[in-house]
Design a protein around this motif. Sequence first.
Motif, PDB file in Angstrom:
ATOM      1  N   LEU A  25       0.790  -1.228   0.000  1.00 59.72           N
ATOM      2  CA  LEU A  25       0.000   0.000   0.000  1.00 59.72           C
ATOM      3  C   LEU A  25       0.824   1.282   0.000  1.00 59.72           C
ATOM      4  CD1 LEU A  25      -2.658  -1.109   2.635  1.00 59.72           C
ATOM      5  CD2 LEU A  25      -2.846  -1.189   0.148  1.00 59.72           C
ATOM      6  N   GLY A  26       2.137   1.172   0.117  1.00 56.84           N
ATOM      7  CA  GLY A  26       2.961   2.369   0.235  1.00 56.84           C
ATOM      8  C   GLY A  26       2.959   2.862   1.675  1.00 56.84           C
ATOM      9  N   SER A  27       3.524   4.026   1.882  1.00 56.97           N
ATOM     10  CA  SER A  27       3.632   4.537   3.249  1.00 56.97           C
ATOM     11  C   SER A  27       2.623   5.645   3.527  1.00 56.97           C
ATOM     12  CB  SER A  27       5.052   5.036   3.510  1.00 56.97           C
ATOM     13  OG  SER A  27       5.364   6.071   2.595  1.00 56.97           O
ATOM     14  N   GLY A  28       1.595   5.749   2.716  1.00 59.46           N
ATOM     15  CA  GLY A  28       0.604   6.818   2.862  1.00 59.46           C
ATOM     16  C   GLY A  28      -0.534   6.477   3.793  1.00 59.46           C
ATOM     17  N   GLY A  29      -1.646   7.106   3.518  1.00 53.27           N
ATOM     18  CA  GLY A  29      -2.822   6.990   4.372  1.00 53.27           C
ATOM     19  C   GLY A  29      -3.440   5.605   4.395  1.00 53.27           C
ATOM     20  N   ALA A  30      -3.348   4.861   3.297  1.00 51.78           N
ATOM     21  CA  ALA A  30      -3.941   3.522   3.255  1.00 51.78           C
ATOM     22  C   ALA A  30      -3.238   2.589   4.235  1.00 51.78           C
ATOM     23  CB  ALA A  30      -3.882   2.953   1.837  1.00 51.78           C
ATOM     24  N   ALA A  31      -1.916   2.653   4.272  1.00 54.46           N
ATOM     25  CA  ALA A  31      -1.161   1.812   5.206  1.00 54.46           C
ATOM     26  C   ALA A  31      -1.473   2.215   6.636  1.00 54.46           C
ATOM     27  CB  ALA A  31       0.339   1.926   4.940  1.00 54.46           C
ATOM     28  N   ARG A  32      -1.549   3.512   6.879  1.00 48.43           N
ATOM     29  CA  ARG A  32      -1.876   3.988   8.230  1.00 48.43           C
ATOM     30  C   ARG A  32      -3.260   3.499   8.656  1.00 48.43           C
ATOM     31  NH1 ARG A  32       0.019   8.882  11.208  1.00 48.43           N
ATOM     32  NH2 ARG A  32      -1.512   9.165  12.858  1.00 48.43           N
ATOM     33  N   THR A  33      -4.204   3.480   7.741  1.00 47.88           N
ATOM     34  CA  THR A  33      -5.547   2.986   8.042  1.00 47.88           C
ATOM     35  C   THR A  33      -5.500   1.517   8.444  1.00 47.88           C
ATOM     36  OG1 THR A  33      -6.515   4.557   6.485  1.00 47.88           O
ATOM     37  CG2 THR A  33      -7.862   2.660   7.093  1.00 47.88           C
ATOM     38  N   ILE A  34      -4.700   0.722   7.753  1.00 45.21           N
ATOM     39  CA  ILE A  34      -4.556  -0.691   8.104  1.00 45.21           C
ATOM     40  C   ILE A  34      -3.964  -0.832   9.497  1.00 45.21           C
ATOM     41  CG2 ILE A  34      -3.381  -2.853   7.513  1.00 45.21           C
ATOM     42  CD1 ILE A  34      -5.706  -2.111   5.652  1.00 45.21           C
ATOM     43  N   TYR A  35      -2.952  -0.023   9.805  1.00 41.07           N
ATOM     44  CA  TYR A  35      -2.338  -0.087  11.139  1.00 41.07           C
ATOM     45  C   TYR A  35      -3.346   0.275  12.224  1.00 41.07           C
ATOM     46  CZ  TYR A  35       2.066  -0.191   8.557  1.00 41.07           C
ATOM     47  OH  TYR A  35       3.078  -0.517   7.702  1.00 41.07           O
ATOM     48  N   VAL A  36      -4.182   1.274  11.964  1.00 40.55           N
ATOM     49  CA  VAL A  36      -5.217   1.664  12.929  1.00 40.55           C
ATOM     50  C   VAL A  36      -6.219   0.529  13.106  1.00 40.55           C
ATOM     51  CG1 VAL A  36      -7.164   3.237  13.294  1.00 40.55           C
ATOM     52  CG2 VAL A  36      -4.955   4.140  12.570  1.00 40.55           C
ATOM     53  N   LEU A  37      -6.638  -0.093  12.012  1.00 38.60           N
ATOM     54  CA  LEU A  37      -7.579  -1.210  12.099  1.00 38.60           C
ATOM     55  C   LEU A  37      -6.996  -2.374  12.895  1.00 38.60           C
ATOM     56  CD1 LEU A  37      -9.148  -1.324   8.526  1.00 38.60           C
ATOM     57  CD2 LEU A  37     -10.288  -0.743  10.674  1.00 38.60           C
ATOM     58  N   VAL A  38      -5.724  -2.681  12.662  1.00 37.50           N
ATOM     59  CA  VAL A  38      -5.077  -3.769  13.417  1.00 37.50           C
ATOM     60  C   VAL A  38      -5.044  -3.428  14.899  1.00 37.50           C
ATOM     61  CG1 VAL A  38      -2.887  -4.978  13.779  1.00 37.50           C
ATOM     62  CG2 VAL A  38      -3.739  -4.636  11.465  1.00 37.50           C
ATOM     63  N   GLY A  39      -4.723  -2.195  15.223  1.00 37.06           N
ATOM     64  CA  GLY A  39      -4.698  -1.778  16.626  1.00 37.06           C
ATOM     65  C   GLY A  39      -6.064  -1.848  17.277  1.00 37.06           C
ATOM     66  N   LEU A  40      -7.092  -1.382  16.581  1.00 39.87           N
ATOM     67  CA  LEU A  40      -8.452  -1.450  17.120  1.00 39.87           C
ATOM     68  C   LEU A  40      -8.899  -2.894  17.306  1.00 39.87           C
ATOM     69  CD1 LEU A  40     -10.194   1.413  15.113  1.00 39.87           C
ATOM     70  CD2 LEU A  40      -9.565   1.406  17.541  1.00 39.87           C
TER      71      LEU A  40
END
Length: 68
Positions: free
Chosen positions: A35-50
Motif C-alpha cells: 500500500l505504500g507509506s501513505g494513508g492507506a497503510a496507516r488505516t490498516i495499522y489503525v484497524l489492526v490496533g483497534l
Amino acid sequence: MNKTLDVIALTIGIIGALNWGLIGFFNFNLVQFLLGSGGAARTIYVLVGLCGLYLLTFYMKTGRCLSE
C-alpha cells in the motif's frame, strides 16, 4: 453479528501478527510494500490496533467459560 465481528477482528489481528513476524524475521513490511507509506497503510495499522483492543475482550469471554 457479534460472531461476525469476532471473525473479522481475528482475521485482521492475524494479518497484523503475520506482518510483524515478517518485519521481525526479514525486515520486510508487507503492508507498506502493498500500500505504500501513505494513508492507506496507516488505516490498516489503525484497524489492526483497534482489532487488538477488541480481541482483549476474548479474555473476559474465556474467563466466563472457565468459571461456569
